[in-house]
Design a protein around this motif. Structure first.
Motif, PDB file in Angstrom:
ATOM      1  N   ASP A  11       0.849  -1.232  -0.027  1.00 13.83           N
ATOM      2  CA  ASP A  11       0.086  -0.108  -0.022  1.00 13.83           C
ATOM      3  C   ASP A  11       1.014   1.202  -0.076  1.00 13.83           C
ATOM      4  OD1 ASP A  11      -2.076   1.645   0.157  1.00 13.83           O
ATOM      5  OD2 ASP A  11      -2.288   1.389   2.366  1.00 13.83           O
ATOM      6  N   VAL A  12       1.445   1.543  -1.089  1.00  9.04           N
ATOM      7  CA  VAL A  12       2.300   2.629  -1.289  1.00  9.04           C
ATOM      8  C   VAL A  12       1.716   3.399  -2.431  1.00  9.04           C
ATOM      9  CG1 VAL A  12       4.634   3.466  -2.326  1.00  9.04           C
ATOM     10  CG2 VAL A  12       4.391   1.446  -0.861  1.00  9.04           C
ATOM     11  N   ASP A  13       1.612   4.998  -1.920  1.00  6.00           N
ATOM     12  CA  ASP A  13       1.254   5.830  -2.779  1.00  6.00           C
ATOM     13  C   ASP A  13       2.215   6.457  -3.927  1.00  6.00           C
ATOM     14  OD1 ASP A  13       0.299   8.221  -4.354  1.00  6.00           O
ATOM     15  OD2 ASP A  13      -0.617   9.288  -2.316  1.00  6.00           O
ATOM     16  N   GLU A  14       2.270   5.593  -4.978  1.00  5.92           N
ATOM     17  CA  GLU A  14       3.459   6.001  -5.988  1.00  5.92           C
ATOM     18  C   GLU A  14       3.758   7.355  -6.441  1.00  5.92           C
ATOM     19  OE1 GLU A  14       4.369   2.656  -8.935  1.00  5.92           O
ATOM     20  OE2 GLU A  14       2.927   1.222  -7.709  1.00  5.92           O
ATOM     21  N   GLU A  15       2.407   7.730  -6.740  1.00  6.80           N
ATOM     22  CA  GLU A  15       2.363   9.116  -7.347  1.00  6.80           C
ATOM     23  C   GLU A  15       2.938  10.149  -6.522  1.00  6.80           C
ATOM     24  OE1 GLU A  15       2.071   9.791 -10.485  1.00  6.80           O
ATOM     25  OE2 GLU A  15       1.695   7.673 -10.769  1.00  6.80           O
ATOM     26  N   ALA A  16       2.726  10.064  -5.055  1.00  2.00           N
ATOM     27  CA  ALA A  16       3.306  10.946  -3.979  1.00  2.00           C
ATOM     28  C   ALA A  16       4.588  10.724  -3.904  1.00  2.00           C
ATOM     29  CB  ALA A  16       2.380  10.750  -2.742  1.00  2.00           C
ATOM     30  N   LEU A  17       5.119   9.535  -3.928  1.00  3.66           N
ATOM     31  CA  LEU A  17       6.465   9.157  -3.613  1.00  3.66           C
ATOM     32  C   LEU A  17       7.391   9.587  -4.998  1.00  3.66           C
ATOM     33  CD1 LEU A  17       8.775   7.929  -1.974  1.00  3.66           C
ATOM     34  CD2 LEU A  17       8.021   5.788  -3.150  1.00  3.66           C
ATOM     35  N   LYS A  18       6.719   9.628  -6.357  1.00  2.00           N
ATOM     36  CA  LYS A  18       7.435  10.060  -7.404  1.00  2.00           C
ATOM     37  C   LYS A  18       7.577  11.742  -7.221  1.00  2.00           C
ATOM     38  CE  LYS A  18       6.046   6.426 -10.600  1.00  2.00           C
ATOM     39  NZ  LYS A  18       5.086   6.260 -11.556  1.00  2.00           N
ATOM     40  N   ALA A  19       6.372  12.186  -6.663  1.00  2.00           N
ATOM     41  CA  ALA A  19       6.646  13.863  -6.479  1.00  2.00           C
ATOM     42  C   ALA A  19       7.515  14.216  -5.620  1.00  2.00           C
ATOM     43  CB  ALA A  19       5.125  14.246  -6.027  1.00  2.00           C
ATOM     44  N   SER A  20       7.921  13.199  -4.524  1.00  2.00           N
ATOM     45  CA  SER A  20       8.946  13.697  -3.577  1.00  2.00           C
ATOM     46  C   SER A  20      10.322  13.572  -4.260  1.00  2.00           C
ATOM     47  CB  SER A  20       8.555  13.113  -2.304  1.00  2.00           C
ATOM     48  OG  SER A  20       8.887  11.719  -2.636  1.00  2.00           O
ATOM     49  N   LEU A  21      10.507  12.761  -5.440  1.00  2.00           N
ATOM     50  CA  LEU A  21      11.772  12.379  -5.702  1.00  2.00           C
ATOM     51  C   LEU A  21      12.128  12.895  -7.120  1.00  2.00           C
ATOM     52  CD1 LEU A  21      11.241   8.441  -4.637  1.00  2.00           C
ATOM     53  CD2 LEU A  21      12.879  10.418  -3.543  1.00  2.00           C
ATOM     54  N   THR A  22      11.862  13.840  -7.298  1.00  4.65           N
ATOM     55  CA  THR A  22      11.898  14.509  -8.568  1.00  4.65           C
ATOM     56  C   THR A  22      13.467  14.902  -8.890  1.00  4.65           C
ATOM     57  OG1 THR A  22      11.695  16.934  -7.645  1.00  4.65           O
ATOM     58  CG2 THR A  22       9.616  15.788  -8.752  1.00  4.65           C
ATOM     59  N   HIS A  23      14.111  14.851  -7.950  1.00  3.65           N
ATOM     60  CA  HIS A  23      15.710  15.105  -8.019  1.00  3.65           C
ATOM     61  C   HIS A  23      16.324  13.681  -8.546  1.00  3.65           C
ATOM     62  CE1 HIS A  23      15.077  13.517  -4.155  1.00  3.65           C
ATOM     63  NE2 HIS A  23      16.338  13.090  -4.079  1.00  3.65           N
ATOM     64  N   VAL A  24      15.864  12.630  -8.618  1.00  2.00           N
ATOM     65  CA  VAL A  24      16.526  11.459  -8.953  1.00  2.00           C
ATOM     66  C   VAL A  24      16.106  11.032 -10.246  1.00  2.00           C
ATOM     67  CG1 VAL A  24      16.224  10.548  -6.249  1.00  2.00           C
ATOM     68  CG2 VAL A  24      14.562  10.001  -8.109  1.00  2.00           C
ATOM     69  N   ASP A  25      17.174  10.219 -10.691  1.00  2.00           N
ATOM     70  CA  ASP A  25      16.703   9.880 -12.180  1.00  2.00           C
ATOM     71  C   ASP A  25      15.976   8.676 -12.342  1.00  2.00           C
ATOM     72  OD1 ASP A  25      18.529   7.644 -11.480  1.00  2.00           O
ATOM     73  OD2 ASP A  25      20.305   8.515 -12.637  1.00  2.00           O
ATOM     74  N   ALA A  26      15.613   8.128 -13.541  1.00  2.00           N
ATOM     75  CA  ALA A  26      14.923   7.105 -13.810  1.00  2.00           C
ATOM     76  C   ALA A  26      15.466   5.748 -13.175  1.00  2.00           C
ATOM     77  CB  ALA A  26      14.569   6.695 -15.123  1.00  2.00           C
ATOM     78  N   VAL A  27      16.831   5.568 -12.961  1.00  2.30           N
ATOM     79  CA  VAL A  27      17.396   4.335 -12.547  1.00  2.30           C
ATOM     80  C   VAL A  27      16.962   4.362 -10.940  1.00  2.30           C
ATOM     81  CG1 VAL A  27      19.510   3.200 -12.090  1.00  2.30           C
ATOM     82  CG2 VAL A  27      18.943   4.145 -14.127  1.00  2.30           C
ATOM     83  N   GLU A  28      17.377   5.488 -10.111  1.00  2.00           N
ATOM     84  CA  GLU A  28      17.444   5.560  -8.797  1.00  2.00           C
ATOM     85  C   GLU A  28      15.918   5.599  -8.474  1.00  2.00           C
ATOM     86  OE1 GLU A  28      18.554   5.560  -4.879  1.00  2.00           O
ATOM     87  OE2 GLU A  28      19.696   5.385  -6.799  1.00  2.00           O
ATOM     88  N   LEU A  29      14.923   6.180  -9.316  1.00  3.91           N
ATOM     89  CA  LEU A  29      13.487   6.147  -8.810  1.00  3.91           C
ATOM     90  C   LEU A  29      12.901   4.623  -8.676  1.00  3.91           C
ATOM     91  CD1 LEU A  29      10.870   7.496  -8.556  1.00  3.91           C
ATOM     92  CD2 LEU A  29      10.506   7.812 -10.905  1.00  3.91           C
TER      93      LEU A  29
END
Length: 201
Positions: free
Chosen positions: A35-53
């Motif tokens: 149960d993870v809010d993926e969109e919220a997590l992505k929004a908080s990780l805008t500084h990382v690249d696709a690999v790290e995401l």
């Protein structure tokens, strides 16, 4: 194939492809989607690249389930798609999928499949693998036929294709591991499951 007595694996993903890969490899496991809010997590990780995401999403899923089951080994996984210098998310509609695939044809993109293993609310291992795929310059008529054949099931796939289905006809080459395309860096995962005793070595 069985692991050590008492060692149990939970797959923190609802992906049918990941379930099929583990089952096909003879891995004993149960499924409990995180149960993870993926969109919220992505929004908080805008500084990382696709690999790290991909890694961060996999880690978050493994930890989310592991905190509620301290006795199990928990495998989290996620996949990101990098194209034209940006990050591609799942298409919200078949029309959006059509536009995306039309934009990607004749060009290359990368899939990054991340995985993470947790135990007792603690991250034990994580890894990622990357595949480069080149789409062929397919016709509009083929694209329409493909979308009609595959239907809305494509909306669950980050690239709007399933390589294990008719989506294989979209490509002219794939440089990397087939399992990674399906959403799991299977060889490193199996090695880690052997290391921790889930699988016999």
């Amino acid at each position: 194939m069985t692991g050590a007595p008492g060692e149990h694996l939970v797959l923190a993903s609802g992906s049918a492809a990941r379930r099929d890969m583990l089952a096909g490899a003879g891995v004993p496991f149960t499924v409990r989607p995180a149960d993870v809010d993926e969109e919220a997590l992505k929004a908080s990780l805008t500084h990382v690249d696709a690999v790290e995401l991909a890694l961060e999403l996999a880690r978050a899923k493994a930890l989310a389930v592991s905190r509620h089951d301290s006795e199990a080994w928990v495998l989290g996984a996620d996949q990101t798609l990098a194209f034209d210098g940006g990050l591609v998310s799942k298409a919200p509609s078949l029309e959006a999928a059509r536009i995306r695939l039309a934009t990607m044809r004749g060009r290359s993109h990368q899939l990054h499949s991340g995985a993470a293993l947790a135990r007792d609310g603690r991250l034990v291992w994580s890894g990622v693998d990357t595949v480069t795929l080149v789409m062929r310059d397919f016709s509009d008529a083929f694209l329409d036929a493909y979308l009609a054949s595959e239907g809305e099931g494509l909306l669950a796939c980050v690239g709007a294709y399933r390589l294990e289905g008719m989506g294989s006809q979209l490509f002219e080459s794939v440089d990397g591991d087939y399992f990674t395309v399906l959403g799991l860096p299977l060889w490193p995962v199996l090695a880690e499951l052997r290391r921790v005793g889930v699988l016999a070595s």
